[in-house]
Motif scaffolding. Structure first.
Motif, PDB file in Angstrom:
ATOM      1  N   TYR A 181     -55.543 -61.370  47.566  1.00 21.64           N
ATOM      2  CA  TYR A 181     -54.276 -61.805  48.161  1.00 21.64           C
ATOM      3  C   TYR A 181     -53.221 -61.553  47.295  1.00 21.64           C
ATOM      4  O   TYR A 181     -52.205 -61.673  47.758  1.00 21.64           O
ATOM      5  N   ALA A 182     -53.268 -61.296  46.172  1.00 25.96           N
ATOM      6  CA  ALA A 182     -52.160 -60.820  45.242  1.00 25.96           C
ATOM      7  C   ALA A 182     -51.478 -59.873  45.624  1.00 25.96           C
ATOM      8  O   ALA A 182     -52.184 -58.739  45.808  1.00 25.96           O
ATOM      9  N   ALA A 183     -50.181 -59.779  45.371  1.00 19.37           N
ATOM     10  CA  ALA A 183     -49.269 -58.452  45.434  1.00 19.37           C
ATOM     11  C   ALA A 183     -49.531 -57.844  44.154  1.00 19.37           C
ATOM     12  O   ALA A 183     -49.392 -58.009  43.255  1.00 19.37           O
ATOM     13  N   PRO A 184     -50.240 -56.641  44.451  1.00 16.40           N
ATOM     14  CA  PRO A 184     -50.606 -55.485  42.954  1.00 16.40           C
ATOM     15  C   PRO A 184     -49.334 -55.303  42.343  1.00 16.40           C
ATOM     16  O   PRO A 184     -49.287 -54.875  41.143  1.00 16.40           O
ATOM     17  N   ASP A 185     -48.155 -55.342  42.770  1.00 18.41           N
ATOM     18  CA  ASP A 185     -46.897 -54.668  42.387  1.00 18.41           C
ATOM     19  C   ASP A 185     -46.158 -55.976  41.613  1.00 18.41           C
ATOM     20  O   ASP A 185     -45.209 -55.509  40.903  1.00 18.41           O
ATOM     21  N   LYS A 186     -46.690 -57.210  41.407  1.00 16.92           N
ATOM     22  CA  LYS A 186     -46.066 -58.210  40.898  1.00 16.92           C
ATOM     23  C   LYS A 186     -47.123 -58.855  39.717  1.00 16.92           C
ATOM     24  O   LYS A 186     -48.318 -58.757  40.085  1.00 16.92           O
ATOM     25  N   PRO A 187     -46.790 -59.168  38.527  1.00 16.29           N
ATOM     26  CA  PRO A 187     -47.601 -59.810  37.600  1.00 16.29           C
ATOM     27  C   PRO A 187     -48.157 -61.154  38.193  1.00 16.29           C
ATOM     28  O   PRO A 187     -47.731 -61.784  38.791  1.00 16.29           O
ATOM     29  N   VAL A 188     -49.380 -61.067  37.634  1.00 16.86           N
ATOM     30  CA  VAL A 188     -49.991 -62.413  37.607  1.00 16.86           C
ATOM     31  C   VAL A 188     -49.946 -63.204  36.277  1.00 16.86           C
ATOM     32  O   VAL A 188     -50.377 -62.760  35.282  1.00 16.86           O
ATOM     33  N   LEU A 189     -49.524 -64.482  36.476  1.00 18.13           N
ATOM     34  CA  LEU A 189     -49.333 -65.118  35.274  1.00 18.13           C
ATOM     35  C   LEU A 189     -50.623 -66.203  35.147  1.00 18.13           C
ATOM     36  O   LEU A 189     -50.935 -66.892  35.995  1.00 18.13           O
ATOM     37  N   LEU A 190     -51.131 -66.420  33.966  1.00 15.05           N
ATOM     38  CA  LEU A 190     -52.082 -67.003  33.617  1.00 15.05           C
ATOM     39  C   LEU A 190     -51.891 -67.873  32.481  1.00 15.05           C
ATOM     40  O   LEU A 190     -51.302 -67.344  31.244  1.00 15.05           O
ATOM     41  N   ALA A 191     -51.843 -68.972  32.476  1.00 13.75           N
ATOM     42  CA  ALA A 191     -51.431 -70.019  31.283  1.00 13.75           C
ATOM     43  C   ALA A 191     -52.581 -71.085  31.153  1.00 13.75           C
ATOM     44  O   ALA A 191     -53.010 -71.778  32.220  1.00 13.75           O
ATOM     45  N   ILE A 192     -53.196 -71.198  29.832  1.00  4.29           N
ATOM     46  CA  ILE A 192     -54.113 -72.389  29.488  1.00  4.29           C
ATOM     47  C   ILE A 192     -53.661 -73.000  28.370  1.00  4.29           C
ATOM     48  O   ILE A 192     -53.236 -72.539  27.608  1.00  4.29           O
ATOM     49  N   SER A 193     -53.629 -74.359  28.661  1.00  6.00           N
ATOM     50  CA  SER A 193     -53.183 -75.111  27.681  1.00  6.00           C
ATOM     51  C   SER A 193     -53.879 -76.517  27.472  1.00  6.00           C
ATOM     52  O   SER A 193     -54.758 -76.986  28.633  1.00  6.00           O
ATOM     53  N   ALA A 194     -53.712 -77.106  26.470  1.00 10.03           N
ATOM     54  CA  ALA A 194     -54.701 -78.377  26.284  1.00 10.03           C
ATOM     55  C   ALA A 194     -53.604 -79.392  25.740  1.00 10.03           C
ATOM     56  O   ALA A 194     -52.674 -79.205  24.810  1.00 10.03           O
ATOM     57  N   GLU A 195     -53.648 -80.650  26.265  1.00 11.19           N
ATOM     58  CA  GLU A 195     -52.511 -81.665  25.891  1.00 11.19           C
ATOM     59  C   GLU A 195     -53.223 -82.996  26.396  1.00 11.19           C
ATOM     60  O   GLU A 195     -53.676 -82.987  27.573  1.00 11.19           O
ATOM     61  N   ASN A 196     -53.091 -84.024  25.488  1.00 15.17           N
ATOM     62  CA  ASN A 196     -53.565 -85.304  26.149  1.00 15.17           C
ATOM     63  C   ASN A 196     -54.897 -85.270  26.433  1.00 15.17           C
ATOM     64  O   ASN A 196     -55.120 -86.165  27.589  1.00 15.17           O
ATOM     65  N   GLY A 197     -55.803 -84.538  25.987  1.00 10.31           N
ATOM     66  CA  GLY A 197     -57.097 -84.728  26.306  1.00 10.31           C
ATOM     67  C   GLY A 197     -57.452 -83.929  27.499  1.00 10.31           C
ATOM     68  O   GLY A 197     -58.723 -84.393  28.251  1.00 10.31           O
ATOM     69  N   GLN A 198     -56.617 -83.174  27.878  1.00 13.02           N
ATOM     70  CA  GLN A 198     -56.902 -82.486  29.172  1.00 13.02           C
ATOM     71  C   GLN A 198     -56.760 -80.967  29.065  1.00 13.02           C
ATOM     72  O   GLN A 198     -55.751 -80.377  28.216  1.00 13.02           O
ATOM     73  N   LEU A 199     -57.636 -80.318  29.608  1.00 16.67           N
ATOM     74  CA  LEU A 199     -57.572 -78.690  29.652  1.00 16.67           C
ATOM     75  C   LEU A 199     -56.721 -78.298  30.832  1.00 16.67           C
ATOM     76  O   LEU A 199     -57.149 -78.616  32.047  1.00 16.67           O
ATOM     77  N   ASN A 200     -55.707 -77.571  30.994  1.00 20.84           N
ATOM     78  CA  ASN A 200     -54.936 -76.979  32.052  1.00 20.84           C
ATOM     79  C   ASN A 200     -54.975 -75.660  32.094  1.00 20.84           C
ATOM     80  O   ASN A 200     -54.488 -74.824  31.379  1.00 20.84           O
ATOM     81  N   ILE A 201     -55.796 -75.149  33.365  1.00 14.72           N
ATOM     82  CA  ILE A 201     -55.597 -73.667  33.674  1.00 14.72           C
ATOM     83  C   ILE A 201     -54.588 -73.519  34.844  1.00 14.72           C
ATOM     84  O   ILE A 201     -54.870 -73.979  35.920  1.00 14.72           O
ATOM     85  N   ARG A 202     -53.764 -72.646  34.550  1.00 15.70           N
ATOM     86  CA  ARG A 202     -52.522 -72.373  35.608  1.00 15.70           C
ATOM     87  C   ARG A 202     -52.542 -71.074  35.914  1.00 15.70           C
ATOM     88  O   ARG A 202     -52.447 -70.473  35.094  1.00 15.70           O
TER      89      ARG A 202
END
Length: 117
Positions: A45-66
């Motif tokens: 589904y992603a537009a191949p001419d635009k970047p895919v942003l992936l951010a992984i962070s951990a804070e307050n005992g939680q892992l966030n995958i965005r």
């Protein structure tokens, strides 16, 4: 192979990793399932001419995958069944987490929160 590695041939992937010391117990196969579903959604589904942003962070005992990406223009026959998103939601719930999805005709964003167990 990493999410970035699997997508780099077609997409520009920009990653942000902000994980200080973080300890949790997760089933590796379930985490792999999350990333497999993210990869599949980008490929479909992603537009191949635009970047895919992936951010992984951990804070307050939680892992966030965005993950964020521009949406490719699709015809009506390309509608997905959202099975991958259902699977991601189920896995997140198994870890006391949640999934937030925002989507419109131009952008898709998913944030997967997994609580430290």
């Amino acid at each position: 192979m990493s999410l970035r590695g699997m997508l780099e041939d077609v997409f520009t992937v920009k990653t942000t990793l902000a994980c200080p010391a973080f300890s949790a117990t997760f089933d590796v196969q379930e985490l792999q399932r999350i990333f497999d579903n993210l990869i599949s959604n980008v490929q479909k589904y992603a537009a191949p001419d635009k970047p895919v942003l992936l951010a992984i962070s951990a804070e307050n005992g939680q892992l966030n995958i965005r993950q964020e990406n521009a949406v490719r223009k699709l015809d009506a026959s390309s509608e997905g069944y959202q099975i991958g998103l259902k699977s991601i939601r189920r896995i997140a719930q198994n870890y006391g987490g949640r999934v937030e999805v925002r989507q419109d005709d131009a952008m898709f964003m998913i944030s997967i929160i997994l609580s430290e167990i």
